[in-house]
Design a protein around this motif. Sequence first.
Motif, PDB file in Angstrom:
ATOM      1  N   ALA A   1       0.845  -1.235  -0.053  1.00 22.87           N
ATOM      2  CA  ALA A   1       0.044  -0.074   0.127  1.00 22.87           C
ATOM      3  C   ALA A   1       0.703   1.314  -0.052  1.00 22.87           C
ATOM      4  CB  ALA A   1      -0.879   0.057   1.113  1.00 22.87           C
TER       5      ALA A   1
ATOM      6  N   ALA B   1      -5.549  -0.945   2.458  1.00 30.95           N
ATOM      7  CA  ALA B   1      -6.331  -0.737   0.916  1.00 30.95           C
ATOM      8  C   ALA B   1      -5.882   0.615   0.162  1.00 30.95           C
ATOM      9  CB  ALA B   1      -7.710  -0.928   0.888  1.00 30.95           C
TER      10      ALA B   1
ATOM     11  N   LYS C   1      -4.431   0.807  -3.400  1.00 29.94           N
ATOM     12  CA  LYS C   1      -5.511   0.358  -4.520  1.00 29.94           C
ATOM     13  C   LYS C   1      -6.436   0.944  -4.624  1.00 29.94           C
ATOM     14  CE  LYS C   1      -4.461  -4.661  -3.716  1.00 29.94           C
ATOM     15  NZ  LYS C   1      -4.875  -5.852  -3.562  1.00 29.94           N
ATOM     16  N   ILE C   2      -6.965   1.623  -3.705  1.00 25.06           N
ATOM     17  CA  ILE C   2      -8.415   2.673  -3.673  1.00 25.06           C
ATOM     18  C   ILE C   2      -7.815   3.769  -4.755  1.00 25.06           C
ATOM     19  CG2 ILE C   2      -9.554   4.293  -2.342  1.00 25.06           C
ATOM     20  CD1 ILE C   2      -9.451   2.623  -0.056  1.00 25.06           C
TER      21      ILE C   2
ATOM     22  N   THR D   1      -7.131   2.565  -8.060  1.00 26.30           N
ATOM     23  CA  THR D   1      -8.519   2.185  -8.768  1.00 26.30           C
ATOM     24  C   THR D   1      -9.263   3.718  -9.266  1.00 26.30           C
ATOM     25  OG1 THR D   1      -8.555   0.239  -7.715  1.00 26.30           O
ATOM     26  CG2 THR D   1     -10.635   1.135  -8.804  1.00 26.30           C
TER      27      THR D   1
ATOM     28  N   LYS E   1     -16.336   0.287  -8.001  1.00 26.74           N
ATOM     29  CA  LYS E   1     -15.192  -0.259  -8.153  1.00 26.74           C
ATOM     30  C   LYS E   1     -14.110  -0.430  -6.816  1.00 26.74           C
ATOM     31  CE  LYS E   1     -15.289  -1.084 -12.675  1.00 26.74           C
ATOM     32  NZ  LYS E   1     -14.526  -0.061 -13.530  1.00 26.74           N
ATOM     33  N   VAL E   2     -14.324   0.683  -5.846  1.00 28.27           N
ATOM     34  CA  VAL E   2     -13.382   0.716  -4.713  1.00 28.27           C
ATOM     35  C   VAL E   2     -14.038  -0.126  -3.584  1.00 28.27           C
ATOM     36  CG1 VAL E   2     -12.897   2.120  -2.736  1.00 28.27           C
ATOM     37  CG2 VAL E   2     -12.456   2.941  -5.247  1.00 28.27           C
TER      38      VAL E   2
ATOM     39  N   LEU F   1     -12.593  -3.571  -2.549  1.00 27.76           N
ATOM     40  CA  LEU F   1     -11.152  -3.432  -1.828  1.00 27.76           C
ATOM     41  C   LEU F   1     -11.281  -3.138  -0.581  1.00 27.76           C
ATOM     42  CD1 LEU F   1      -9.636  -0.997  -4.510  1.00 27.76           C
ATOM     43  CD2 LEU F   1      -9.763  -3.333  -4.643  1.00 27.76           C
TER      44      LEU F   1
ATOM     45  N   GLU G   1      -9.866  -5.447   2.667  1.00 30.95           N
ATOM     46  CA  GLU G   1      -8.644  -5.541   3.082  1.00 30.95           C
ATOM     47  C   GLU G   1      -8.292  -4.662   4.350  1.00 30.95           C
ATOM     48  OE1 GLU G   1      -5.805  -4.440  -0.006  1.00 30.95           O
ATOM     49  OE2 GLU G   1      -6.509  -6.009  -1.235  1.00 30.95           O
ATOM     50  N   ASN G   2      -9.087  -3.645   4.462  1.00 34.95           N
ATOM     51  CA  ASN G   2      -9.039  -2.711   5.645  1.00 34.95           C
ATOM     52  C   ASN G   2      -9.598  -3.229   7.048  1.00 34.95           C
ATOM     53  OD1 ASN G   2      -7.812  -0.877   4.392  1.00 34.95           O
ATOM     54  ND2 ASN G   2      -9.628   0.443   4.176  1.00 34.95           N
TER      55      ASN G   2
END
Length: 474
Positions: A15, A431, A434-435, A438, A463-464, A467, A470-471
Motif C-alpha cells: 500500500a 487498501a 489500491k483505492i 483504482t 469499483k472501490v 477493495l 482489506e481494511n
Amino acid sequence: MNRRQILALAVAAAAVPALSACAGDTRQQKQAAAPVKSGVPTLDPNRPGNETWPFEQAEALNRSLTWPKTNVPDPSSKVVITIANTSDVIAEVRNAQFDFFFKQRHPNIEIRRETSTFDSFLTKYMAQAAGGSLPDVMYNHYSWTQNFIANGIVHPLDEFIARTPDFGMADLPEAGLAYFRRDGKLYGLPTDMAPKLLYFNKDIFDKAGLKYPDETWTFEKMIETAKKLKSGSGATKIFGFSPSPKPAPDLSTVFLMPYGGRFLSPDETQVVINSPEAVKTMSMWLDLLVKDGVTPSLAEELLLEKVDPWKSGHAAMHINGAWIMTELSKQKAFKWGATHVPKGPQGRFSPAVGSALVMPASSRNKEAAWIYMYEYLSTSGYQFRRISAPARQSAWLPNAEALGIPKETAELVKEILADYATSDGVMRMPATKKIVDTAKPIWERAMIGKVDAETALKEIADKVAPLLAENKIA
C-alpha cells in the motif's frame, strides 16, 4: 508471526510506495533538498561532516543546546542498539553527527544505523518481522503503524513517557497522534508533523490589483478569485489554482469535509464518495477545470510534469503542506505568502500528517532505545537536525529562523496545528494504494470530459467497495 500477521504486513507493504507520489501526500518527496540516493555517505568517524553540514558548525550547535534528561537509567555496561531509518544522504550526515554527540553523552550506548530507501523499507523489515528479528528503533510511515500495532510488532511507549517527567506531551499536537494510538496507548512518536496551507503568488495578485487571501476566505471566494486570475495561454498561461483535486489519501480532509462529504467512512470500511455532498463538491471543481480552464487540464499536467506551475510562478494559488516552505524560501522566481486553507459550510479542515519512530516489541535494549528516541525527538533534537516540519511546537520558530522561513508563517503553522488540523479523513489503512490507483483513472476520464462527476464518482464507489475488505485485516 502467524500467516495472518504476515499477510497484514504484506498488504501494508503493497500500500505504501505510491503514497509518497500521490498529490495528497507529498511529504516524502519534499523533505529532501534535492533528489539523492539513499544511504550513509563515507564520513570521518571522528569528525563526521561535509560541505552541507560542516562538523565545526554541528559541534558548536550541539554545545549551544540543552539536552533533556530522563529517569530511565543509562546501561551500566556496553549495549548496541540498531536504528533503522529511511533517509537521504544529506539527512544522514546530520544523523551521523547526532549519533556522534549522543555517544559522547551516553558512552555505554553504541549505535548501529541501517538506512533504506522509502520504497524498500517496509518490505525489508516485514521480512525481518516474520523472522522474529527487528531493530531497536524504527521509522514508521503514518499509514503503517496501525497494522504494526494490531499484529504486536511494536511496543507501547507510555511507560517510558511516564518515567520522563519533562517529556512534554502538550508540545506534540494531539491531532497528529491518532495514527499511532490504539486502545488508549501510544506506540509511536512523530519525527515530523505538518498541516496544509493555502499558498499564493503575491506577484500575480499584485499585478491584478487583488487583495491577498486571508483567514476569512471560503472556497467559493477562492474559486471566484481564481477565475479572475486566470490569464494568457501556452507558455505564458497563468492558472488561478493548481492542481485540480483528484483521488488522494487526504482528499476528504482538504476538499470534501468542508462540504460535509467524504471519500470513505471514518473507519474506512465504506465508500461514500458518491454521496450528494461529495458529488456537489467534486462537480464544482470539475466545472472549474472543464468549463473555466482555471486549473491545469490533464493534458497540461502531463506537459508540465517536470515544470510544476506553482513552483515556476504560473499558478496564483496552491494548497500544500508546510514542508514546502524551506524550498519556497530559497527560490527567487516570485514573492509568496501563505494563509489558512479556505472554509466550507461545515468548517475548515487541514490534514496533520507525520511519520514516527517506533520501538519494536522484540527489542532487547528498550531502555537504551528510549533514551535515544527521547533525545532525537526532543526540542533540542529537532533543532540540531534542522528539519522543516518539527513535530514539537517549541522547535518551529528556531528551526524556521535557521531555515529562512518567515516567522509569521511559522506562527501560522503552529496556530493551525493547535486549532483545526486533524487526522480525520486521511486514509491510513492497507487498501489505500489500491483505492487511489483504482479511483484516479476513473476521475481522469471526468477531467477530459468523457463522463460527468456523478457518473465518475458512482463508478469509483462501485469499483472501490470490494477493495475495502482489506481494511478489516487489522
